[in-house]
Design a protein around this motif. Structure first.
Motif, short mmCIF file in Angstrom:
data_model
loop_
_atom_site.label_atom_id
_atom_site.label_comp_id
_atom_site.label_asym_id
_atom_site.label_seq_id
_atom_site.Cartn_x
_atom_site.Cartn_y
_atom_site.Cartn_z
N UNK A 1 0.82 -1.21 0.00
CA UNK A 1 0.00 0.00 0.00
C UNK A 1 0.86 1.26 0.00
N UNK A 2 1.95 1.24 0.77
CA UNK A 2 2.84 2.40 0.79
C UNK A 2 3.49 2.60 -0.58
N UNK A 3 3.90 1.51 -1.20
CA UNK A 3 4.51 1.62 -2.53
C UNK A 3 3.49 2.07 -3.56
N UNK A 4 2.24 1.63 -3.40
CA UNK A 4 1.17 2.11 -4.29
C UNK A 4 1.06 3.62 -4.20
N UNK A 5 1.04 4.12 -2.98
CA UNK A 5 0.89 5.57 -2.78
C UNK A 5 2.07 6.33 -3.37
N UNK A 6 3.28 5.80 -3.20
CA UNK A 6 4.46 6.44 -3.77
C UNK A 6 4.33 6.54 -5.29
N UNK A 7 3.87 5.46 -5.90
CA UNK A 7 3.74 5.44 -7.35
C UNK A 7 2.66 6.40 -7.82
N UNK A 8 1.54 6.44 -7.11
CA UNK A 8 0.45 7.35 -7.48
C UNK A 8 0.87 8.81 -7.31
N UNK A 9 1.65 9.10 -6.27
CA UNK A 9 2.14 10.46 -6.09
C UNK A 9 3.09 10.85 -7.22
N UNK A 10 3.91 9.90 -7.64
CA UNK A 10 4.81 10.17 -8.77
C UNK A 10 4.01 10.44 -10.03
N UNK A 11 2.91 9.71 -10.21
CA UNK A 11 2.05 9.93 -11.37
C UNK A 11 1.41 11.32 -11.33
N UNK A 12 0.95 11.74 -10.15
CA UNK A 12 0.32 13.05 -10.02
C UNK A 12 1.31 14.16 -10.35
N UNK A 13 2.56 14.02 -9.88
CA UNK A 13 3.57 15.04 -10.17
C UNK A 13 3.85 15.09 -11.66
N UNK A 14 3.96 13.90 -12.27
CA UNK A 14 4.24 13.85 -13.70
C UNK A 14 3.08 14.42 -14.51
N UNK A 15 1.85 14.17 -14.05
CA UNK A 15 0.68 14.67 -14.77
C UNK A 15 0.63 16.19 -14.73
N UNK A 16 1.07 16.79 -13.61
CA UNK A 16 1.09 18.24 -13.52
C UNK A 16 2.15 18.82 -14.46
#
Length: 277
Positions: free
Chosen positions: A193-208
């Motif tokens: 779950x922690x790794x999921x969140x890290x990956x999703x946060x990286x996606x959000x930054x990249x999307x911005x």
């Protein structure tokens, strides 16, 4: 021990080797499947033939290894203090004949030629917290599952014993498969779950930074033994061959060399093969 190298065997020889290995494993399953603690809790010593007990009793681990492997230490000579029973000698010879070589007989996979710690065919998010061996495994297995899914029309994949979710994340967010991950260890679920969140946060930054990168939906995880986690793009799985986002798209296939010659997987579905959906 020189060992067997499957690379030099024909298809029929590999099949025969598999048959021989299966027979031996079935015959000695009670020994091979045992944990060390069961030697004490289940009194495994008494399950050995009396002739084996007489031959092995009193040997310390180094002596036992020397006699079974036939590899003496420096300055040592292999000496048997008694005549071993034929059944024990047969097991020793069989294990010697069927053991795989421990000496690598192939070149470094092409994906690690540039950097031995990072696969060039996995993007950074999938390499994070993943050892090189595991990177190679999830990339190869993920691509194979994707190919089988496309060939069989499978729409969902279940990763049983998913651990920290490295393979599930790659198949879902990297290859566009709908994946359900099942893991019974609460600690691994929390880590996933922690790794999921890290990956999703990286996606959000990249999307911005790059609005063209498609949005990836959150990964829902439910803990508990057995725990399950399901992940995928919120808008549904991409079309075949289309990854969830540019950030997560696997790198281009390098020209395979050495041991990575079959890195793209089989081109046709083997007879009788299938993927549980």
């Amino acid at each position: 021990m020189p060992g067997v190298s499957a690379r030099g065997l024909s298809h029929e020889e590999r099949k025969q080797l598999a048959v021989n290995l299966t027979r031996v494993l079935a015959l000695y399953r009670s020994i091979l499947d045992a944990y060390i603690i069961e030697f004490f809790t289940d009194n495994l010593w008494d399950t050995l033939p009396c002739s084996w007990q007489e031959a092995l009793d009193g040997l310390n681990p180094p002596q036992l290894a020397t006699l079974l492997l036939g590899i003496p230490g420096e300055g040592e000579v292999v000496r048997y203090r008694s005549v071993w029973p034929l059944s024990l000698l047969a097991l020793k010879s069989t294990a010697y004949a069927l053991a795989f070589t421990r000496t690598p007989g192939f070149q470094t996979p092409s994906e690690f030629l540039e950097n031995p710690s990072q696969s060039s065919r996995l993007t950074a998010p999938f390499r994070k917290h993943v050892r090189p061996k595991k990177q190679h495994e999830i990339r190869r297995l993920g691509e194979l599952v994707k190919k089988l899914s496309d060939l069989t029309g499978c729409t969902q994949v279940v990763d049983v014993g998913s651990g920290q979710g490295h393979l599930s994340r790659f198949m879902s967010l990297g290859l566009g498969l709908m994946v359900k991950s099942i893991e019974g260890d609460q600690r691994l679920v929390e880590r996933a779950q922690r790794l999921d969140q890290e990956l999703l946060q990286a996606l959000e930054k990249e999307e911005k930074r790059n609005p063209q990168v498609c949005a990836a939906g959150p990964t829902a995880s439910r803990a508990g033994p057995p725990a399950a986690a399901e992940s995928g793009c919120s808008s549904g799985p991409p079309s075949p061959g289309e990854p969830c986002s540019g950030l997560l798209q696997p790198g281009p296939a390098a020209v395979p060399t050495g041991g990575d010659a079959d890195s793209t997987g089989p081109t046709t579905l083997p007879s009788g093969a299938g993927l549980p959906c």
